[in-house]
Design a protein around this motif. Structure first.
Motif, short mmCIF file in Angstrom:
data_model
loop_
_atom_site.label_atom_id
_atom_site.label_comp_id
_atom_site.label_asym_id
_atom_site.label_seq_id
_atom_site.Cartn_x
_atom_site.Cartn_y
_atom_site.Cartn_z
N SER A 70 0.83 -1.20 0.00
CA SER A 70 0.00 0.00 0.00
C SER A 70 0.87 1.25 0.00
O SER A 70 1.86 1.34 0.71
CB SER A 70 -0.90 0.00 1.24
N GLY A 71 0.49 2.22 -0.84
CA GLY A 71 1.23 3.48 -0.90
C GLY A 71 2.45 3.45 -1.80
O GLY A 71 3.22 4.41 -1.79
N SER A 72 2.63 2.39 -2.58
CA SER A 72 3.79 2.32 -3.47
C SER A 72 3.79 3.48 -4.45
O SER A 72 2.77 3.79 -5.08
CB SER A 72 3.77 0.99 -4.24
N ALA A 73 4.97 4.09 -4.61
CA ALA A 73 5.09 5.20 -5.56
C ALA A 73 5.00 4.72 -6.99
O ALA A 73 4.76 5.51 -7.91
CB ALA A 73 6.42 5.92 -5.33
N ARG A 74 5.17 3.42 -7.22
CA ARG A 74 5.16 2.87 -8.57
C ARG A 74 3.75 2.60 -9.07
O ARG A 74 3.55 2.30 -10.25
CB ARG A 74 5.98 1.59 -8.63
N VAL A 75 2.76 2.65 -8.17
CA VAL A 75 1.37 2.32 -8.51
C VAL A 75 0.47 3.49 -8.13
O VAL A 75 0.51 3.97 -7.00
CB VAL A 75 0.91 1.04 -7.78
N LEU A 96 -0.40 18.48 -0.84
CA LEU A 96 -0.41 17.24 -0.08
C LEU A 96 0.21 16.11 -0.90
O LEU A 96 1.01 15.32 -0.39
CB LEU A 96 -1.83 16.88 0.33
N GLY A 97 -0.16 16.03 -2.19
CA GLY A 97 0.41 15.02 -3.06
C GLY A 97 1.91 15.15 -3.17
O GLY A 97 2.65 14.15 -3.14
N ALA A 98 2.41 16.37 -3.27
CA ALA A 98 3.86 16.60 -3.36
C ALA A 98 4.56 16.18 -2.08
O ALA A 98 5.67 15.64 -2.10
CB ALA A 98 4.12 18.07 -3.66
N HIS A 99 3.90 16.41 -0.94
CA HIS A 99 4.49 16.06 0.36
C HIS A 99 4.57 14.55 0.55
O HIS A 99 5.53 14.04 1.14
CB HIS A 99 3.66 16.69 1.48
N LEU A 100 3.56 13.82 0.04
CA LEU A 100 3.48 12.38 0.28
C LEU A 100 4.24 11.55 -0.76
O LEU A 100 4.51 10.37 -0.51
CB LEU A 100 2.02 11.94 0.30
N ASN A 101 4.59 12.13 -1.90
CA ASN A 101 5.18 11.35 -2.99
C ASN A 101 6.51 11.95 -3.42
O ASN A 101 6.55 13.02 -4.03
CB ASN A 101 4.21 11.33 -4.18
N PRO A 102 7.62 11.25 -3.14
CA PRO A 102 8.95 11.77 -3.49
C PRO A 102 9.13 12.02 -4.98
O PRO A 102 9.88 12.91 -5.38
CB PRO A 102 9.90 10.67 -3.00
N GLY A 103 8.45 11.23 -5.81
CA GLY A 103 8.60 11.39 -7.25
C GLY A 103 7.57 12.31 -7.88
O GLY A 103 7.36 12.27 -9.10
N TRP A 104 6.92 13.12 -7.08
CA TRP A 104 5.85 14.00 -7.54
C TRP A 104 6.31 14.91 -8.68
O TRP A 104 7.37 15.52 -8.60
CB TRP A 104 5.34 14.83 -6.38
N ASP A 105 5.50 14.98 -9.73
CA ASP A 105 5.80 15.85 -10.88
C ASP A 105 4.84 17.04 -10.85
O ASP A 105 3.70 16.93 -11.30
CB ASP A 105 5.65 15.06 -12.18
N ALA A 106 5.33 18.14 -10.31
CA ALA A 106 4.47 19.32 -10.15
C ALA A 106 4.02 19.87 -11.49
O ALA A 106 2.91 20.41 -11.61
CB ALA A 106 5.22 20.40 -9.37
N LEU A 137 -7.73 11.77 -10.54
CA LEU A 137 -6.84 11.24 -11.56
C LEU A 137 -5.53 12.02 -11.59
O LEU A 137 -4.44 11.44 -11.73
CB LEU A 137 -7.52 11.29 -12.94
N THR A 138 -5.61 13.34 -11.46
CA THR A 138 -4.41 14.17 -11.44
C THR A 138 -3.48 13.76 -10.30
O THR A 138 -2.26 13.64 -10.48
CB THR A 138 -4.78 15.66 -11.31
N LEU A 139 -4.04 13.56 -9.11
CA LEU A 139 -3.23 13.15 -7.97
C LEU A 139 -2.56 11.80 -8.21
O LEU A 139 -1.43 11.57 -7.77
CB LEU A 139 -4.11 13.07 -6.72
N ALA A 140 -3.27 10.89 -8.91
CA ALA A 140 -2.71 9.57 -9.17
C ALA A 140 -1.59 9.61 -10.20
O ALA A 140 -0.55 8.97 -10.03
CB ALA A 140 -3.82 8.61 -9.64
N ILE A 141 -1.76 10.40 -11.27
CA ILE A 141 -0.76 10.35 -12.34
C ILE A 141 0.43 11.26 -12.07
O ILE A 141 1.51 11.05 -12.64
CB ILE A 141 -1.38 10.68 -13.72
N ALA A 142 0.26 12.27 -11.20
CA ALA A 142 1.39 13.15 -10.89
C ALA A 142 2.46 12.43 -10.09
O ALA A 142 3.58 12.93 -9.95
CB ALA A 142 0.91 14.40 -10.16
N LYS A 143 2.14 11.24 -9.56
CA LYS A 143 3.15 10.39 -8.94
C LYS A 143 4.10 9.78 -9.99
O LYS A 143 5.11 9.21 -9.64
CB LYS A 143 2.48 9.23 -8.20
N ARG A 144 3.69 9.90 -11.27
CA ARG A 144 4.37 9.24 -12.38
C ARG A 144 4.48 7.73 -12.14
O ARG A 144 5.57 7.15 -12.18
CB ARG A 144 5.75 9.85 -12.63
N PRO A 145 3.33 7.08 -11.92
CA PRO A 145 3.37 5.64 -11.64
C PRO A 145 3.66 4.83 -12.90
O PRO A 145 3.39 5.27 -14.02
CB PRO A 145 1.95 5.36 -11.14
#
Length: 292
Positions: A70-75, A96-106, A137-145
């Protein structure tokens, strides 16, 4: 890696109720996969197992070569109710998404919000259903999964909002090569976007494969009434209906059907899904197929 999701004998039970039974599949990378079936078929359970929110009762599942966490940055995962926090603004969701996801693409997140015309200071609770779905959807894909899992993301949206959501999803998947698995019972939507299909009925996988191959190997036969068992080897009767004088069957066959006593036609994706749903529910009895 050839498969993004691999399951072997995967089973999930909730007490005495079995939500998923002996599921063994490999979902190939680089596809937009439609996971389709009636309500209660096990679609949500399979997706929650894939993103690590549930643990199997039996069997095994690997996602991107590993046991799901759960919470994998790859998914990336968008649940059925497209969850957002009603009290937070659009901009606060992005922070919040940027804070929780190291690979966040702003740039992806801010670019989509601007393209969608969402006001960063507007609270999510004031957004329309389509806007909330787009924010999720934006929050999910900005992780670049590497893998994006979507559970009935458009079920509650009006036709225009569904089209806009799916257009945005397809544009992102095509540009980034992200593998997508999307559950739905709205087959017409899947037909426009998916190139791989999994049909789940009654907690079991009925069929899985590339859409073009599945449509090319399934046929509708019409002719004088006859026993389906007389079709011969290599031809699996998926569903059949009969009148006093005529039989109509959906048949899976890898070889040409050249019997002149049959009228042979192709089928579309909705026909295919309905046939396997009919097969699962017929219990050995003839079942008339109906198309919505």
């Amino acid at each position: 890696m050839t498969d993004v999701v691999t399951t072997t004998g995967l089973t999930k039970k909730y007490g005495r109720r079995t939500a998923l039974t002996d599921c063994t599949i490999g979902i190939p990378a680089g596809h937009v996969v439609g996971l389709v079936g009636p309500n209660g078929a096990g679609k949500s359970t399979l997706l929650q197992l894939a993103c690590g929110l549930l643990a199997p009762t039996a069997g095994a599942i690997e996602v991107l070569g590993r046991v799901p966490a759960s919470g994998s940055a790859r998914v990336g995962f968008v649940a059925q109710d497209t969850p957002v926090y009603s009290g937070l603004t659009v901009g606060e969701h992005l922070r919040l998404g940027a804070h929780l996801n190291p690979g966040w693409d702003a740039s992806i997140a801010e670019g989509r919000i601007a393209e969608l015309g969402l006001d960063p200071v507007q609270r999510a609770g004031k957004l329309s259903g389509g806007q909330r779905a787009q924010l999720a959807l934006t929050l999910a894909i900005a992780k670049r999964p590497e893998l994006l899992l979507l559970d009935e993301p458009v079920a509650a949206l009006d036709p225009l909002a569904r089209r806009e959501f799916l257009q945005g999803l397809m544009a992102y998947a095509a540009e980034n090569g992200t593998s997508v698995v999307m559950s739905s019972h709205l087959v017409a939507d899947l037909e426009r976007v998916c190139d791989y299909l999994i049909v789940l009925v009654g907690s079991r996988v009925r069929i899985a494969g590339e859409v073009d191959e599945l449509l090319g190997t399934h046929h509708r036969l019409s002719g004088a009434r006859r026993d389906p068992a007389t079709l011969g080897p290599g031809r699996h009767v998926v569903a059949a209906s009969h009148t006093d004088v005529q039989s109509t069957m959906v048949v899976r066959s890898t070889a040409p059907i050249d019997d002149p006593s049959w009228s042979v036609d192709g089928i579309d994706l909705e026909d295919l899904v309905l046939a396997y749903m009919s097969e699962a529910g017929a219990n050995g009895r003839d079942r008339v197929l109906e198309k919505r």
